[in-house]
Design a protein around this motif. Sequence first.
Motif, PDB file in Angstrom:
ATOM      1  N   ASP A   1       0.839  -1.209   0.000  1.00 45.19           N
ATOM      2  CA  ASP A   1       0.000   0.000   0.000  1.00 45.19           C
ATOM      3  C   ASP A   1       0.867   1.248   0.000  1.00 45.19           C
ATOM      4  O   ASP A   1       0.553   2.241  -0.641  1.00 45.19           O
ATOM      5  CB  ASP A   1      -0.874   0.040   1.254  1.00 45.19           C
TER       6      ASP A   1
ATOM      7  N   ASN B   1       0.540   9.364  -4.339  1.00 41.80           N
ATOM      8  CA  ASN B   1      -0.728  10.101  -4.373  1.00 41.80           C
ATOM      9  C   ASN B   1      -0.787  11.125  -3.259  1.00 41.80           C
ATOM     10  O   ASN B   1      -1.168  12.271  -3.459  1.00 41.80           O
ATOM     11  CB  ASN B   1      -1.908   9.140  -4.196  1.00 41.80           C
TER      12      ASN B   1
ATOM     13  N   LYS C   1       0.285   4.375  -2.291  1.00 44.59           N
ATOM     14  CA  LYS C   1      -0.387   5.532  -1.679  1.00 44.59           C
ATOM     15  C   LYS C   1       0.510   6.757  -1.537  1.00 44.59           C
ATOM     16  O   LYS C   1       0.054   7.883  -1.692  1.00 44.59           O
ATOM     17  CB  LYS C   1      -0.912   5.148  -0.298  1.00 44.59           C
TER      18      LYS C   1
END
Lengths: 326, 450
Positions: free
Chosen positions: B102, B109, B106
């Motif tokens: 993740d 972003n 992530k």
Amino acid sequence: MAGTATAPASSSRGRRPGRDSSSGVVPGTVKSPTAVSPLTAYLFLAPYLVLFAMFVLAPILYGLWISLHDWDFLLPGKPFVGLQNYIDLFTPGSTVSGPFWSSMRATAIFTVLSVPIIVVLPLLVAVPLARKFPGRNFFRAVIFAPYVLGVAVIGILWRYLLDPNVGVLASMLDRVGLDSPPWLTDTPWVWGALVIPTIWWTLGYNMVIFLAGLQDISRELYEAAEMDGASPIQQFFNVTLPGLRPVLIFVVTITLLASANLFGQSYIITQGQPGRETRSAIMQIAEEGLARFNMGSSAAMSTILTLCLLLISLVMLSFTRERDAK
Amino acid sequence: MEHNGLGDTSALNLTRRGVLGLGAALGVGAAVSACGGGSSTPPGAGAGANIGEGAYEGEKVTLAFWNGFTGGDGAFMKEMVKTFNTETENIEVQMNTLEWGDFYSKVPNAVASGAGPDVAAMHVDQVGTNAARRVIMSLDDFTGPMELQEDDFAETVWKAGIYDGQRYAIPLDVHPLAFYYNNKLLQQGGVSEPPKDRESWEAALTGMKSKGVEYPFWATATWPAHLIFISLLGQFGGSLYDEEAAKATFASAEGVEALEWYASHVEKGFSPKNVANDAQAQAFRQGRDAMTWDGIWMMNEWAKVQGLDWGASPLPQIGDEPAVWASSHQLVIMQQRQADENKLHAARDFIKYLSDNSIEWAKSGQIPARNSVRESDEFAALEVQSTLAEQLDYVIFPPTVPGIGDVTAPTFEQAVNTVVLGKADAKTALEDAAKKADALLEDNRKKYSA
């Protein structure tokens, strides 16, 4: 049904010549006291439409737009490539087409294997559980219980149950002198390792929908059937099944869509093994877009998957239509 | 996007609000593309040059520190952060841990939308990708004031933090594969000391097998099988990629030999068939697997098992030269849309603190990258870690090329899997994988040079 009754009337009225201009001149005379402006309906729909536009329609259109580019949101250059991402997906031997179509194949196999069972089994369970008997709620709760677990939990749980070397099942089989099949690493066993946990996991959800549907079937129909001498099995096929038809179509549709979105089970239980044979389409899309950051080709993959699902949904929808037309 | 309180200026908020004011469909598009940033010079570039020497003395700042230490290692890092916070009055570090998988999807972003961390730890094979995607900033101006230079680190690991001629990361640790063994089972098989080369390895297998150890070496088909393959490939004299990382070279004769040797454990019955996800680690815990090759970080897992009599040593040398796969956690500073010099200064202090005190981190099952820490008596006292640190001279890191981390899984990792499962022969599988890898490397080159 109400819609089919009124629709022809209103459309024939609309086709009558001269009507529009006369209503334009003296609107008050045409409108009945209960008639409302057509805008009212849109007004009531507006809150939903706004959310739909923002969170469904806009992302879909934006996804389509991305799929026409070589897109990494962090890189300054996002060259427009037209349909190249789609062409690549349909060109054998490109870096994306092989993995994508093998993942679509895996998703299709899983869907075909799982959907019939996940639809029929809950129905068979729901029919006895719709009757009143002591302990009914207990059994309903027990069957529904796995559904409250997350996919990560059921994934890890079943991985340890099924592991051919250190798993619980293997150790039980070992005691009676049997070897465990390679559930996690070899075909066709891997499909079992994906389908069986999914059945156990989602059985309860479809059962609850069927239970609700069963309650809607009028008691009198069964009484009438019984009076005509119908056996329980005949009752099931001639009263229960026709009565459940809309519910059944709904359940088949959502189960199809849910199965086509396979991700967690193959991500956790089989990890795509052997090789990449059980990697699902969603896994492939996620890897392409979120790990390799090729959002353009990832969006193109999503579009193709969406079109496939849309097609399936339309076919299912046509079943409901057929019935209405009769 | 509105939820961040990190280095947001009012000017930035204004543009965002303007963006949100547009129509819904347009807004989503514009907002996300705005996140991409269009300028060719990153806004934070050179910001480090303006920060003074010495420790940060300004007003109190809060630093967000993200990492993927979800295992036992997380507790050690948390403790270090806690100590840093008590020792440093005007810097408060808030640690956030998420799964590495993740983390890598992530963080870019989050950073792009201004809600990301200030400082992070990431694996060495991700540094190039994140530098190219401007998620992390150049630290060329930071190493001077931190008083850190090449001599302070193991050479390979220091060089691994350089991308495109600039330094982007400060190495925290090195974590190679290790060879773990079960003393009881070795003894049972009449093996007096843990094998060090091919001959003694194979003698140990036969010895144990003949004395009732059913499976002395569980050869897994999944993680960390491809790391074992990288190590063996190096030992047989091969390499994953050519020097520019433009072509895959793992399908060489050396690669085939390495993979065949590893897979032969299954064919010869030294390993059970179909060893899947974690089964070999589970078997080692249960005392059913006598020898296993796994990450150094697993040492704390074995230590938790009561009654397990285990030892660790460098990987045996099966091929002509010693080699072992390793990775490294590297400390990086994120590229903010609007650089905040106070935070950069605080981040510099925090990174220096972690590096200086990496002996604490070593306890979580890591080898410190800093020479001074590695040569300390305190580190020598960590028996397993200091034994495994002997491997540091010949560790294999992936090249610092953007996108390199994503080439692994669909190519040789898959090939290793199918060969160990007995579904393909090594030569064909590796050649197919190399073809795929070449195409992916080509794609990456195009993508990151555009």
